[in-house]
Design a protein around this motif. Structure first.
Motif, PDB file in Angstrom:
ATOM      1  N   GLU A  95      77.862 -33.930  69.217  1.00 52.21           N
ATOM      2  CA  GLU A  95      77.355 -33.295  68.004  1.00 52.21           C
ATOM      3  C   GLU A  95      76.726 -34.347  67.091  1.00 52.21           C
ATOM      4  O   GLU A  95      77.247 -35.451  66.965  1.00 52.21           O
ATOM      5  CB  GLU A  95      78.489 -32.595  67.256  1.00 52.21           C
ATOM      6  N   GLN A  96      75.638 -33.966  66.428  1.00 61.45           N
ATOM      7  CA  GLN A  96      74.940 -34.921  65.580  1.00 61.45           C
ATOM      8  C   GLN A  96      75.755 -35.359  64.374  1.00 61.45           C
ATOM      9  O   GLN A  96      75.485 -36.406  63.772  1.00 61.45           O
ATOM     10  CB  GLN A  96      73.615 -34.330  65.098  1.00 61.45           C
ATOM     11  N   THR A  97      76.771 -34.581  64.034  1.00 62.17           N
ATOM     12  CA  THR A  97      77.601 -34.911  62.870  1.00 62.17           C
ATOM     13  C   THR A  97      78.944 -35.523  63.274  1.00 62.17           C
ATOM     14  O   THR A  97      79.840 -35.647  62.440  1.00 62.17           O
ATOM     15  CB  THR A  97      77.854 -33.658  62.022  1.00 62.17           C
ATOM     16  N   ASN A 129      73.703 -33.918  76.512  1.00 57.39           N
ATOM     17  CA  ASN A 129      72.267 -34.163  76.434  1.00 57.39           C
ATOM     18  C   ASN A 129      71.778 -35.069  77.560  1.00 57.39           C
ATOM     19  O   ASN A 129      72.540 -35.841  78.138  1.00 57.39           O
ATOM     20  CB  ASN A 129      71.920 -34.817  75.091  1.00 57.39           C
ATOM     21  N   SER A 234      70.616 -34.245  66.968  1.00 54.95           N
ATOM     22  CA  SER A 234      71.555 -33.533  67.838  1.00 54.95           C
ATOM     23  C   SER A 234      71.244 -33.756  69.312  1.00 54.95           C
ATOM     24  O   SER A 234      72.141 -33.774  70.161  1.00 54.95           O
ATOM     25  CB  SER A 234      71.529 -32.036  67.523  1.00 54.95           C
ATOM     26  N   SER A 235      69.977 -33.972  69.649  1.00 58.06           N
ATOM     27  CA  SER A 235      69.592 -34.133  71.051  1.00 58.06           C
ATOM     28  C   SER A 235      69.898 -35.524  71.595  1.00 58.06           C
ATOM     29  O   SER A 235      69.618 -35.811  72.751  1.00 58.06           O
ATOM     30  CB  SER A 235      68.096 -33.855  71.214  1.00 58.06           C
ATOM     31  N   ALA A 237      73.075 -37.092  70.662  1.00 55.94           N
ATOM     32  CA  ALA A 237      74.503 -37.317  70.462  1.00 55.94           C
ATOM     33  C   ALA A 237      75.218 -37.512  71.803  1.00 55.94           C
ATOM     34  O   ALA A 237      74.861 -36.914  72.818  1.00 55.94           O
ATOM     35  CB  ALA A 237      75.112 -36.148  69.700  1.00 55.94           C
TER      36      ALA A 237
END
Length: 272
Positions: A95-97, A129, A234-235, A237
């Motif tokens: 997750e990007q976060t 990813n 996000s792509s 992470a």
């Protein structure tokens, strides 16, 4: 008088010979040090940073450097206390976060020799990813940073928009195999104008390249180094486990220290 003069002359000659031999030995030793090819393990490794990732207190987001450096911060849904290659590890959900901010801009030296070592475990099913940042100092909207990433099961090191080291898939077909793998990257002085970069996976050499000594990593830049992906992308992470991130640097001026020792020995012999 003649006997005394002969005795003094003999002592002087012996010490001159010893001094010359000492100096010659020092020069030969230094030449061997400077001309010898650099090995996977640095000649004089000093552990500069070590994030063990062994924290188990879910009430804290601190990520400690066992060498006493700046404390990092765990952000988002990074899971702690997972079984690791050594004690426990961190699990990243892709997750990007969710990542670790090491709160440092100088994790890797900008241009000096170093050895980076860390262990990862990538799932074979639902690996996430296609391209995933393991360690980087790049965030959304930026380019030209330093990135250690995994792409479709392959490990790659990129700097300033150029891939400089590649995993050899003939030696290891994929890193996405539910197994622990230790990644090691070294930078060593090769000549006056070139540095030698090497990529090892599980102590097997996968790539070795020389680049100009002017190749700079973005240490001291505007962004902190991060584990598990860049902020806001996000792509990119990371999905999987990371454990035991170490950075080694050589002792300062080892050849100079040796030269100093040789000089002191020569001076001591000369005074006798």
């Amino acid at each position: 008088m003649f006997r005394q003069w002969t005795r003094h002359g003999e002592v002087s000659w012996r010490h001159q010979l010893l001094s010359r031999r000492t100096a010659a030995l020092g020069v030969i030793t230094l030449m061997m040090l400077w001309s010898a090819p650099q090995a996977h393990a640095d000649l004089w490794p000093v552990l500069d940073s070590h994030w063990t990732l062994d924290e188990t207190d879910s009430g804290s987001t601190d990520v400690y450097d066992a060498c006493g450096g700046v404390t990092g911060t765990r952000i988002g849904n990074v899971t702690i206390g997972v079984s690791g290659i050594d004690d426990t590890a961190y699990s990243f959900p892709g997750e990007q976060t969710s990542y670790v901010d090491l709160n440092r801009k100088d994790v890797l030296p900008a241009s000096d020799p170093f050895k980076l070592e860390l262990s990862i475990n990538k799932p074979s099913s639902s690996p996430g990813n296609g391209l995933q940042y393991i360690l980087s100092n790049q965030v959304a909207g930026e380019t030209g940073r330093t990135i250690l990433y995994e792409n479709g099961g392959r490990i790659i090191l990129s700097n300033a928009g150029t891939n400089i080291l590649f995993m050899d898939t003939s030696l290891l077909s994929t890193i996405r195999d539910d197994q622990w793998h230790t990644i090691t990257i070294t930078r060593q002085t090769y000549s006056d104008t070139l540095d030698l970069f090497e990529l090892y996976i599980d102590d097997t050499l996968h790539d070795s390249e020389t680049y100009s000594t002017s190749l700079l990593f973005e240490s001291g830049g505007t962004r902190n180094w991060q584990l598990g992906g860049p902020t806001g992308v996000s792509s990119r992470a990371y999905t999987g486990l990371i454990d035991d991130v170490r950075v080694y640097v050589p002792e300062p001026s080892s050849s100079v220290l040796l030269l100093g020792a040789v000089f002191l020995l020569w001076r001591r012999n000369r005074r006798r």
